[in-house]
Design a protein around this motif. Structure first.
Motif, PDB file in Angstrom:
ATOM      1  N   GLY A   1      -1.579   7.719  19.607  1.00  0.00           N
ATOM      2  CA  GLY A   1      -1.207   8.190  18.274  1.00  0.00           C
ATOM      3  C   GLY A   1      -1.784   7.312  17.183  1.00  0.00           C
ATOM      4  N   ALA A   2      -1.846   6.011  17.429  1.00  0.00           N
ATOM      5  CA  ALA A   2      -2.423   5.094  16.443  1.00  0.00           C
ATOM      6  C   ALA A   2      -3.902   5.395  16.224  1.00  0.00           C
ATOM      7  CB  ALA A   2      -2.220   3.645  16.885  1.00  0.00           C
ATOM      8  N   TYR A   3      -4.627   5.667  17.309  1.00  0.00           N
ATOM      9  CA  TYR A   3      -6.051   6.001  17.164  1.00  0.00           C
ATOM     10  C   TYR A   3      -6.223   7.334  16.428  1.00  0.00           C
ATOM     11  CZ  TYR A   3      -7.114   2.165  20.348  1.00  0.00           C
ATOM     12  OH  TYR A   3      -7.235   0.927  20.931  1.00  0.00           O
ATOM     13  N   ILE A   4      -5.348   8.282  16.714  1.00  0.00           N
ATOM     14  CA  ILE A   4      -5.406   9.571  16.012  1.00  0.00           C
ATOM     15  C   ILE A   4      -5.120   9.369  14.525  1.00  0.00           C
ATOM     16  CG2 ILE A   4      -4.249  11.818  15.762  1.00  0.00           C
ATOM     17  CD1 ILE A   4      -3.940  11.752  18.876  1.00  0.00           C
ATOM     18  N   PHE A   5      -4.124   8.533  14.214  1.00  0.00           N
ATOM     19  CA  PHE A   5      -3.806   8.242  12.814  1.00  0.00           C
ATOM     20  C   PHE A   5      -4.988   7.574  12.118  1.00  0.00           C
ATOM     21  CE2 PHE A   5      -1.357   5.673   9.563  1.00  0.00           C
ATOM     22  CZ  PHE A   5      -1.142   6.749   8.713  1.00  0.00           C
ATOM     23  N   ALA A   6      -5.670   6.678  12.810  1.00  0.00           N
ATOM     24  CA  ALA A   6      -6.861   6.038  12.237  1.00  0.00           C
ATOM     25  C   ALA A   6      -7.919   7.096  11.899  1.00  0.00           C
ATOM     26  CB  ALA A   6      -7.429   4.995  13.202  1.00  0.00           C
TER      27      ALA A   6
ATOM     28  N   VAL B   1      -6.817   8.902   8.720  1.00  0.00           N
ATOM     29  CA  VAL B   1      -7.105   8.084   7.534  1.00  0.00           C
ATOM     30  C   VAL B   1      -8.593   8.180   7.201  1.00  0.00           C
ATOM     31  CG1 VAL B   1      -7.218   5.712   6.652  1.00  0.00           C
ATOM     32  CG2 VAL B   1      -5.159   6.497   7.851  1.00  0.00           C
ATOM     33  N   PHE B   2      -9.448   8.049   8.205  1.00  0.00           N
ATOM     34  CA  PHE B   2     -10.898   8.163   8.023  1.00  0.00           C
ATOM     35  C   PHE B   2     -11.257   9.523   7.420  1.00  0.00           C
ATOM     36  CE2 PHE B   2     -14.804   9.870   9.949  1.00  0.00           C
ATOM     37  CZ  PHE B   2     -15.747   9.030   9.393  1.00  0.00           C
TER      38      PHE B   2
ATOM     39  N   ASP C   1      -9.844   1.734   0.968  1.00  0.00           N
ATOM     40  CA  ASP C   1      -9.387   0.452   0.437  1.00  0.00           C
ATOM     41  C   ASP C   1      -7.862   0.399   0.385  1.00  0.00           C
ATOM     42  OD1 ASP C   1     -12.083  -0.177   0.018  1.00  0.00           O
ATOM     43  OD2 ASP C   1     -12.020   0.435  -2.094  1.00  0.00           O
ATOM     44  N   ALA C   2      -7.252   1.491  -0.077  1.00  0.00           N
ATOM     45  CA  ALA C   2      -5.793   1.547  -0.153  1.00  0.00           C
ATOM     46  C   ALA C   2      -5.177   1.436   1.236  1.00  0.00           C
ATOM     47  CB  ALA C   2      -5.351   2.838  -0.843  1.00  0.00           C
ATOM     48  N   ALA C   3      -5.743   2.147   2.208  1.00  0.00           N
ATOM     49  CA  ALA C   3      -5.211   2.105   3.571  1.00  0.00           C
ATOM     50  C   ALA C   3      -5.326   0.699   4.158  1.00  0.00           C
ATOM     51  CB  ALA C   3      -5.950   3.115   4.460  1.00  0.00           C
ATOM     52  N   ILE C   4      -6.458   0.054   3.947  1.00  0.00           N
ATOM     53  CA  ILE C   4      -6.646  -1.312   4.450  1.00  0.00           C
ATOM     54  C   ILE C   4      -5.633  -2.249   3.795  1.00  0.00           C
ATOM     55  CG2 ILE C   4      -8.221  -3.297   4.468  1.00  0.00           C
ATOM     56  CD1 ILE C   4     -10.543  -1.176   4.674  1.00  0.00           C
TER      57      ILE C   4
ATOM     58  N   MET D   1      -4.150   2.048  10.063  1.00  0.00           N
ATOM     59  CA  MET D   1      -4.564   2.211   8.670  1.00  0.00           C
ATOM     60  C   MET D   1      -5.791   1.350   8.374  1.00  0.00           C
ATOM     61  SD  MET D   1      -0.844   2.292   6.829  1.00  0.00           S
ATOM     62  CE  MET D   1      -1.438   2.826   5.236  1.00  0.00           C
ATOM     63  N   ILE D   2      -5.772   0.131   8.868  1.00  0.00           N
ATOM     64  CA  ILE D   2      -6.909  -0.776   8.664  1.00  0.00           C
ATOM     65  C   ILE D   2      -8.161  -0.226   9.353  1.00  0.00           C
ATOM     66  CG2 ILE D   2      -7.791  -3.094   9.171  1.00  0.00           C
ATOM     67  CD1 ILE D   2      -4.795  -4.033   8.909  1.00  0.00           C
ATOM     68  N   LEU D   3      -8.012   0.227  10.587  1.00  0.00           N
ATOM     69  CA  LEU D   3      -9.155   0.766  11.334  1.00  0.00           C
ATOM     70  C   LEU D   3      -9.731   2.003  10.654  1.00  0.00           C
ATOM     71  CD1 LEU D   3     -11.050   0.767  13.754  1.00  0.00           C
ATOM     72  CD2 LEU D   3      -9.276   2.011  15.038  1.00  0.00           C
ATOM     73  N   GLY D   4      -8.877   2.948  10.291  1.00  0.00           N
ATOM     74  CA  GLY D   4      -9.356   4.168   9.631  1.00  0.00           C
ATOM     75  C   GLY D   4     -10.056   3.868   8.321  1.00  0.00           C
ATOM     76  N   GLY D   5      -9.485   2.935   7.547  1.00  0.00           N
ATOM     77  CA  GLY D   5     -10.115   2.547   6.292  1.00  0.00           C
ATOM     78  C   GLY D   5     -11.451   1.858   6.497  1.00  0.00           C
ATOM     79  N   ALA D   6     -11.498   0.979   7.477  1.00  0.00           N
ATOM     80  CA  ALA D   6     -12.755   0.281   7.774  1.00  0.00           C
ATOM     81  C   ALA D   6     -13.838   1.282   8.171  1.00  0.00           C
ATOM     82  CB  ALA D   6     -12.543  -0.746   8.880  1.00  0.00           C
TER      83      ALA D   6
END
Length: 167
Positions: free
Chosen positions: A6-11, A14-15, A138-141, A99-104
């Motif tokens: 689920g975390a990877y899906i959320f990333a 966010v992306f 940026d906001a997600a990170i 959130m950090i991964l998706g933003g990155a």
């Protein structure tokens, strides 16, 4: 959402939201040249900025060498965060890391594709701007990092179960 998958899906969500927002602003809304601006609220504008640096514009990279070094460095960080998600057991930390991964990933794609990161969210109070112009990534990170810091300070993990013997 609390699972590792689920975390990877959320990333990825966010992306996708980041990339969709950048497309909407620079495409249909027409904010696509330096200095273009649309006022949405008295305290919020869409202002087109090309960020060629990293956080707060540091490590400004105009040339191809600097650009690809930033892509490589942020990709290495994203790989580290993806690995951390896989190893993390706490759901709160996994959400923050996602959130950090998706933003990155959103900012890496921009830099690799365009040579800069597209920023457009401009929050201000009169002339005072508490933030530089930023984007969804940026906001997600920033929110992800804040969650990790808050949880590190205020959420205490229970120590391993230690049994004491009573004589």
């Amino acid at each position: 959402m609390t699972s590792k998958r689920g975390a990877y899906i959320f990333a990825l969500i966010v992306f996708a939201v980041d990339q969709l927002s950048k497309w909407l602003v620079t495409g249909p809304l027409g904010v696509r040249a330096l200095g273009d601006q649309k006022v949405l609220l008295p305290i919020f504008n869409l202002t087109y900025v090309e960020n060629r640096g990293i956080s707060l514009g540091y490590l400004h990279a105009d040339g191809d060498t600097g650009r690809w070094l930033l892509v490589a460095a942020t990709t290495a960080i994203a790989i580290g965060v993806a690995w951390w998600i896989r190893r993390e057991d706490a759901p709160g930390e996994r959400i923050a890391l996602a959130m950090i991964l998706g933003g990155a990933l959103g900012n890496i794609l921009d830099r690799a594709r365009q040579g800069f990161v597209t920023d457009f969210l401009d929050l201000h109070f009169g002339e005072w701007r508490p933030f530089l112009v930023f984007n969804v990534s940026d906001a997600a990170i920033s929110i992800g990092v804040a969650i990790l810091l808050i949880r590190a300070v205020f959420v205490h993990k229970k120590p391993a179960n230690t049994e004491t013997t009573h004589a």
